[in-house]
Design an enzyme around this catalytic site. Structure first.
Site, PDB file in Angstrom:
ATOM      1  N   ASN A   1     121.364  18.265   6.775  1.00  0.00           N
ATOM      2  CA  ASN A   1     120.637  17.217   6.057  1.00  0.00           C
ATOM      3  C   ASN A   1     120.782  15.948   6.897  1.00  0.00           C
ATOM      4  O   ASN A   1     121.835  15.317   6.888  1.00  0.00           O
ATOM      5  CB  ASN A   1     121.243  17.023   4.661  1.00  0.00           C
ATOM      6  CG  ASN A   1     120.629  15.844   3.925  1.00  0.00           C
ATOM      7  OD1 ASN A   1     119.625  15.276   4.373  1.00  0.00           O
ATOM      8  ND2 ASN A   1     121.226  15.460   2.796  1.00  0.00           N
TER       9      ASN A   1
ATOM     10  N   LYS B   1     119.483  13.181   6.485  1.00  0.00           N
ATOM     11  CA  LYS B   1     119.393  11.950   5.692  1.00  0.00           C
ATOM     12  C   LYS B   1     118.437  10.977   6.399  1.00  0.00           C
ATOM     13  O   LYS B   1     117.480  11.416   7.030  1.00  0.00           O
ATOM     14  CB  LYS B   1     120.785  11.377   5.439  1.00  0.00           C
ATOM     15  CG  LYS B   1     121.734  12.453   4.842  1.00  0.00           C
ATOM     16  CD  LYS B   1     123.009  11.925   4.295  1.00  0.00           C
ATOM     17  CE  LYS B   1     123.824  13.084   3.706  1.00  0.00           C
ATOM     18  NZ  LYS B   1     125.054  12.659   3.062  1.00  0.00           N
TER      19      LYS B   1
ATOM     20  N   GLU C   1     127.998  20.101  -3.905  1.00  0.00           N
ATOM     21  CA  GLU C   1     128.447  18.964  -3.098  1.00  0.00           C
ATOM     22  C   GLU C   1     129.204  17.979  -3.995  1.00  0.00           C
ATOM     23  O   GLU C   1     128.575  17.150  -4.682  1.00  0.00           O
ATOM     24  CB  GLU C   1     127.250  18.245  -2.473  1.00  0.00           C
ATOM     25  CG  GLU C   1     126.431  19.098  -1.532  1.00  0.00           C
ATOM     26  CD  GLU C   1     125.701  18.248  -0.499  1.00  0.00           C
ATOM     27  OE1 GLU C   1     125.943  18.465   0.687  1.00  0.00           O
ATOM     28  OE2 GLU C   1     124.913  17.364  -0.871  1.00  0.00           O
TER      29      GLU C   1
ATOM     30  N   SER D   1     131.444  16.583   3.895  1.00  0.00           N
ATOM     31  CA  SER D   1     132.356  16.456   5.047  1.00  0.00           C
ATOM     32  C   SER D   1     132.718  17.801   5.659  1.00  0.00           C
ATOM     33  O   SER D   1     133.823  17.976   6.170  1.00  0.00           O
ATOM     34  CB  SER D   1     133.611  15.662   4.657  1.00  0.00           C
ATOM     35  OG  SER D   1     133.263  14.350   4.252  1.00  0.00           O
TER      36      SER D   1
ATOM     37  N   HIS E   1     119.742  15.836  -4.480  1.00  0.00           N
ATOM     38  CA  HIS E   1     120.897  15.366  -3.713  1.00  0.00           C
ATOM     39  C   HIS E   1     121.562  14.204  -4.462  1.00  0.00           C
ATOM     40  O   HIS E   1     120.883  13.387  -5.072  1.00  0.00           O
ATOM     41  CB  HIS E   1     120.463  14.923  -2.313  1.00  0.00           C
ATOM     42  CG  HIS E   1     121.633  14.701  -1.414  1.00  0.00           C
ATOM     43  ND1 HIS E   1     122.366  13.536  -1.438  1.00  0.00           N
ATOM     44  CD2 HIS E   1     122.236  15.502  -0.506  1.00  0.00           C
ATOM     45  CE1 HIS E   1     123.370  13.636  -0.568  1.00  0.00           C
ATOM     46  NE2 HIS E   1     123.308  14.822   0.009  1.00  0.00           N
TER      47      HIS E   1
ATOM     48  N   GLU F   1     122.712  11.494  -3.487  1.00  0.00           N
ATOM     49  CA  GLU F   1     122.229  10.156  -3.101  1.00  0.00           C
ATOM     50  C   GLU F   1     120.936   9.827  -3.834  1.00  0.00           C
ATOM     51  O   GLU F   1     120.684   8.675  -4.192  1.00  0.00           O
ATOM     52  CB  GLU F   1     122.077  10.081  -1.571  1.00  0.00           C
ATOM     53  CG  GLU F   1     123.447  10.004  -0.903  1.00  0.00           C
ATOM     54  CD  GLU F   1     123.522  10.611   0.488  1.00  0.00           C
ATOM     55  OE1 GLU F   1     122.472  10.830   1.122  1.00  0.00           O
ATOM     56  OE2 GLU F   1     124.657  10.883   0.930  1.00  0.00           O
TER      57      GLU F   1
ATOM     58  N   GLY G   1     130.309  12.217   2.988  1.00  0.00           N
ATOM     59  CA  GLY G   1     130.366  11.088   3.911  1.00  0.00           C
ATOM     60  C   GLY G   1     131.683  10.340   3.886  1.00  0.00           C
ATOM     61  O   GLY G   1     131.801   9.258   4.450  1.00  0.00           O
TER      62      GLY G   1
HETATM   63  P1  13P Z   1     128.436  14.789   4.972  1.00  0.00           P
HETATM   64  O1  13P Z   1     128.526  16.123   5.661  1.00  0.00           O
HETATM   65  O2  13P Z   1     128.091  13.659   5.896  1.00  0.00           O
HETATM   66  O3  13P Z   1     129.641  14.519   4.125  1.00  0.00           O
HETATM   67  O4  13P Z   1     127.194  14.880   3.973  1.00  0.00           O
HETATM   68  C1  13P Z   1     127.119  15.960   3.109  1.00  0.00           C
HETATM   69  C2  13P Z   1     125.801  15.917   2.436  1.00  0.00           C
HETATM   70  O5  13P Z   1     125.531  15.060   1.621  1.00  0.00           O
HETATM   71  C3  13P Z   1     124.811  16.934   2.813  1.00  0.00           C
HETATM   72  O6  13P Z   1     123.724  16.911   1.960  1.00  0.00           O
END
Ligand code: 13P
Length: 254
Positions: free
Chosen positions: A13, A15, A170, A216, A98, A100, A176
């Site tokens: 992803n 982002k 997740e 992560s 997601h 976010e 992150g």
């Molecule tokens: P990270 O791997 O940067 O923690 O992000 C995970 C994520 O949100 C994947 O959709």
């Protein structure tokens, strides 16, 4: 126990990162590194990168996904992109729900359900994200939260359509942050999701659903997470932006 029924999927992803040129360059670097992967490989790109990503990935084993879709097929929704539009440009996957999007852009369990519906109707495979906040884990309601998110998103999804659903667990506190769920924590929640799927669709169908872990995940911790019986792949943020790191995670899934 039934892990052999499932082919793991490692999905990146990106982002809100990478221009079209950068996306094409990263895929160019990645292609030879993942060409012999024993798992599915998906990269979820920003909308404006999709054309470049599709072109760069053509003829390879890398599939391209988007990071969100609207629930309507078309209409007066300024700034939005619909699932049929994604399908029309050649996208195969779309991330829905997601954290976010839920936290920063107002997605609710109900809009996640509507987006899931639209994506399945358009013929896309959905990567449905669920996960708890840290306070919810501390209150011992992780399984309830994740069950509710999953159950509402899948309301109306048929057993046949479930074949085009990947679930990504997740935990929000692990995204992150550099904090990763332990392999046991990840497996426990993934197993709880599978048990819910068994209640809804029967054990056989549940055993065929790919349930990823995300948060992560990186080259160093992927093998331990992916070795868990109910962890069938990963949804990778930061580490998906570096070809060598992402390729190492893909290798760990093989
Ligand atoms: P990270 O791997 O940067 O923690 O992000 C995970 C994520 O949100 C994947 O959709």
């Amino acid at each position: 126990m039934n892990k052999q029924l499932r082919t793991p999927v490692i999905a990146g992803n990106w982002k809100m990162n990478l221009t079209p040129d950068q996306a094409a360059a990263l895929i160019g670097e990645l292609k030879p590194l993942v060409a012999n992967a024993d798992c599915g490989v998906v990269l979820c790109a920003p909308f404006v990168d999709l054309a470049a990503a599709l072109e760069a990935a053509a003829g390879s084993n890398i599939q391209i996904g988007a990071q969100n879709c609207h629930w309507a097929a078309d209409g007066a929704f300024t700034g939005e992109v619909s699932a049929p539009m994604l399908k029309a440009v050649g996208v195969a996957y779309v991330i829905v729900g997601h954290s976010e999007r839920r936290t920063l852009f107002g997605d609710s369990n109900e809009t996640v359900r509507q987006r899931t519906r639209a994506a399945l109707d358009a013929g896309l495979t959905v990567i449905l994200c669920v996960g708890e906040y840290l306070e919810q884990r501390q209150q011992n309601i992780t399984v309830e939260v994740v069950r509710t998110q999953t159950k509402i998103a899948l309301a109306g999804v048929t057993a046949e359509e479930l074949g085009r659903v990947i679930i990504a667990y997740e935990p929000v506190w692990a995204i992150g942050t550099g904090l990763t769920a332990t392999a046991e924590q990840a497996n426990e929640v993934n197993r709880a999701i599978r048990d819910l799927l068994a209640e809804l669709y029967g054990r056989d169908a549940a055993d065929r659903v790919v349930i990823q872990y995300g948060g992560s995940m990186n080259a160093a911790n992927a093998a331990e997470l992916l070795a868990q019986p109910d962890v069938d792949g990963g949804l990778i943020g930061g580490a998906s932006l570096k070809a060598a790191d992402f390729a190492a995670i893909v290798r760990a899934a093989g």
